[in-house]
Design a protein around this motif. Sequence first.
Motif, PDB file in Angstrom:
ATOM      1  N   LEU A  91       0.839  -1.193   0.000  1.00  0.00           N
ATOM      2  CA  LEU A  91       0.000   0.000   0.000  1.00  0.00           C
ATOM      3  C   LEU A  91       0.875   1.244   0.000  1.00  0.00           C
ATOM      4  N   ALA A  92       0.535   2.196  -0.859  1.00  0.00           N
ATOM      5  CA  ALA A  92       1.260   3.465  -0.911  1.00  0.00           C
ATOM      6  C   ALA A  92       0.920   4.282   0.329  1.00  0.00           C
ATOM      7  N   GLU A  93       1.812   5.191   0.696  1.00  0.00           N
ATOM      8  CA  GLU A  93       1.597   5.963   1.915  1.00  0.00           C
ATOM      9  C   GLU A  93       0.393   6.910   1.828  1.00  0.00           C
ATOM     10  N   ASP A  94      -0.102   7.192   0.609  1.00  0.00           N
ATOM     11  CA  ASP A  94      -1.262   8.068   0.474  1.00  0.00           C
ATOM     12  C   ASP A  94      -2.568   7.291   0.259  1.00  0.00           C
ATOM     13  N   VAL A  95      -2.596   6.030   0.714  1.00  0.00           N
ATOM     14  CA  VAL A  95      -3.813   5.228   0.647  1.00  0.00           C
ATOM     15  C   VAL A  95      -4.885   5.879   1.530  1.00  0.00           C
ATOM     16  N   ILE A  96      -6.148   5.742   1.135  1.00  0.00           N
ATOM     17  CA  ILE A  96      -7.257   6.310   1.904  1.00  0.00           C
ATOM     18  C   ILE A  96      -8.067   5.158   2.503  1.00  0.00           C
ATOM     19  N   ALA A  97      -8.252   5.185   3.813  1.00  0.00           N
ATOM     20  CA  ALA A  97      -9.041   4.172   4.516  1.00  0.00           C
ATOM     21  C   ALA A  97     -10.396   4.762   4.872  1.00  0.00           C
ATOM     22  N   GLY A 106     -26.157  -2.960   6.747  1.00  0.00           N
ATOM     23  CA  GLY A 106     -25.322  -4.139   6.924  1.00  0.00           C
ATOM     24  C   GLY A 106     -24.123  -3.895   7.816  1.00  0.00           C
ATOM     25  N   ASP A 107     -23.209  -4.858   7.798  1.00  0.00           N
ATOM     26  CA  ASP A 107     -21.994  -4.777   8.597  1.00  0.00           C
ATOM     27  C   ASP A 107     -21.059  -3.704   8.059  1.00  0.00           C
ATOM     28  N   LYS A 108     -20.240  -3.176   8.943  1.00  0.00           N
ATOM     29  CA  LYS A 108     -19.236  -2.181   8.569  1.00  0.00           C
ATOM     30  C   LYS A 108     -17.948  -2.902   8.179  1.00  0.00           C
ATOM     31  N   TYR A 109     -17.209  -2.294   7.268  1.00  0.00           N
ATOM     32  CA  TYR A 109     -15.905  -2.805   6.871  1.00  0.00           C
ATOM     33  C   TYR A 109     -15.037  -1.611   6.483  1.00  0.00           C
ATOM     34  N   ILE A 110     -13.743  -1.854   6.319  1.00  0.00           N
ATOM     35  CA  ILE A 110     -12.825  -0.791   5.911  1.00  0.00           C
ATOM     36  C   ILE A 110     -12.480  -0.996   4.443  1.00  0.00           C
ATOM     37  N   ASN A 111     -12.687   0.056   3.671  1.00  0.00           N
ATOM     38  CA  ASN A 111     -12.344   0.044   2.246  1.00  0.00           C
ATOM     39  C   ASN A 111     -11.069   0.866   2.055  1.00  0.00           C
ATOM     40  N   LEU A 112     -10.089   0.274   1.384  1.00  0.00           N
ATOM     41  CA  LEU A 112      -8.835   0.970   1.112  1.00  0.00           C
ATOM     42  C   LEU A 112      -8.806   1.387  -0.349  1.00  0.00           C
ATOM     43  N   ASP A 125       3.300   1.110  10.313  1.00  0.00           N
ATOM     44  CA  ASP A 125       3.056   2.488   9.906  1.00  0.00           C
ATOM     45  C   ASP A 125       1.579   2.851  10.085  1.00  0.00           C
ATOM     46  N   ARG A 126       1.311   4.154  10.004  1.00  0.00           N
ATOM     47  CA  ARG A 126      -0.049   4.662  10.170  1.00  0.00           C
ATOM     48  C   ARG A 126      -0.593   5.165   8.837  1.00  0.00           C
ATOM     49  N   ILE A 127      -1.838   4.812   8.554  1.00  0.00           N
ATOM     50  CA  ILE A 127      -2.553   5.358   7.397  1.00  0.00           C
ATOM     51  C   ILE A 127      -3.049   6.738   7.816  1.00  0.00           C
ATOM     52  N   VAL A 128      -2.637   7.763   7.092  1.00  0.00           N
ATOM     53  CA  VAL A 128      -2.932   9.140   7.482  1.00  0.00           C
ATOM     54  C   VAL A 128      -4.315   9.575   6.993  1.00  0.00           C
ATOM     55  N   GLU A 129      -4.647   9.256   5.755  1.00  0.00           N
ATOM     56  CA  GLU A 129      -5.926   9.688   5.173  1.00  0.00           C
ATOM     57  C   GLU A 129      -7.028   8.695   5.551  1.00  0.00           C
ATOM     58  N   THR A 130      -7.994   9.148   6.354  1.00  0.00           N
ATOM     59  CA  THR A 130      -9.106   8.292   6.767  1.00  0.00           C
ATOM     60  C   THR A 130     -10.428   9.025   6.628  1.00  0.00           C
ATOM     61  N   GLU A 131     -11.488   8.257   6.418  1.00  0.00           N
ATOM     62  CA  GLU A 131     -12.856   8.787   6.369  1.00  0.00           C
ATOM     63  C   GLU A 131     -13.702   7.953   7.316  1.00  0.00           C
ATOM     64  N   SER A 132     -14.330   8.618   8.287  1.00  0.00           N
ATOM     65  CA  SER A 132     -15.130   7.914   9.280  1.00  0.00           C
ATOM     66  C   SER A 132     -16.440   7.415   8.696  1.00  0.00           C
ATOM     67  N   ALA A 133     -17.095   6.559   9.471  1.00  0.00           N
ATOM     68  CA  ALA A 133     -18.379   5.996   9.068  1.00  0.00           C
ATOM     69  C   ALA A 133     -19.458   7.068   9.049  1.00  0.00           C
ATOM     70  N   VAL A 134     -20.393   6.957   8.118  1.00  0.00           N
ATOM     71  CA  VAL A 134     -21.540   7.854   8.072  1.00  0.00           C
ATOM     72  C   VAL A 134     -22.553   7.349   9.098  1.00  0.00           C
TER      73      VAL A 134
END
Length: 148
Positions: A91-97, A106-112, A125-134
């Motif tokens: 995964l590149a360092e600018d991946v978005i989670a 339905g169930d929640k999951y993490i999309n990269l 390492d830490r994924i910097v770009e994240t988007e929380s659940a709606v």
Amino acid sequence: MKKDKLEITVGIFVLIGIICMGYLTIKLGRMEILGDNNYRLLARFESVTGLRKGASVEIAGVQVGRVDKITLEAESQLAEVEIKIEKGIELAEDVIASIKTTGLIGDKYINLQPGGSDEILKPGDRIVETESAVDLEELISKYVFGGL
């Protein structure tokens, strides 16, 4: 003599059955006995409402890992999610989670969403770009009470 032969045969079948049950338990439980085929990454989210340990981590709809641990980071008051990604998936360092939902409720999951950077994330390492659940309940209440 015949009785001894029967007891040995039954014993062998019982032993084979126990070995098969142990194998299935390990496979279905996704346990790793001889080494771990995953590496660990961290991500911080403002909200992980509905996300659970063991939830799927996907890229383009293909499962590439699982959520291993969810904790509250004391200093920043953000949810810190530890995920395990299969070795071989870079995964590149600018991946978005992003935290997504399967279906409407339905169930929640993490999309990269892979990034385009040349720098690759290393284990730990830490994924910097994240988007929380709606939060669907919050959106409905804003709509009903005129806050939207």
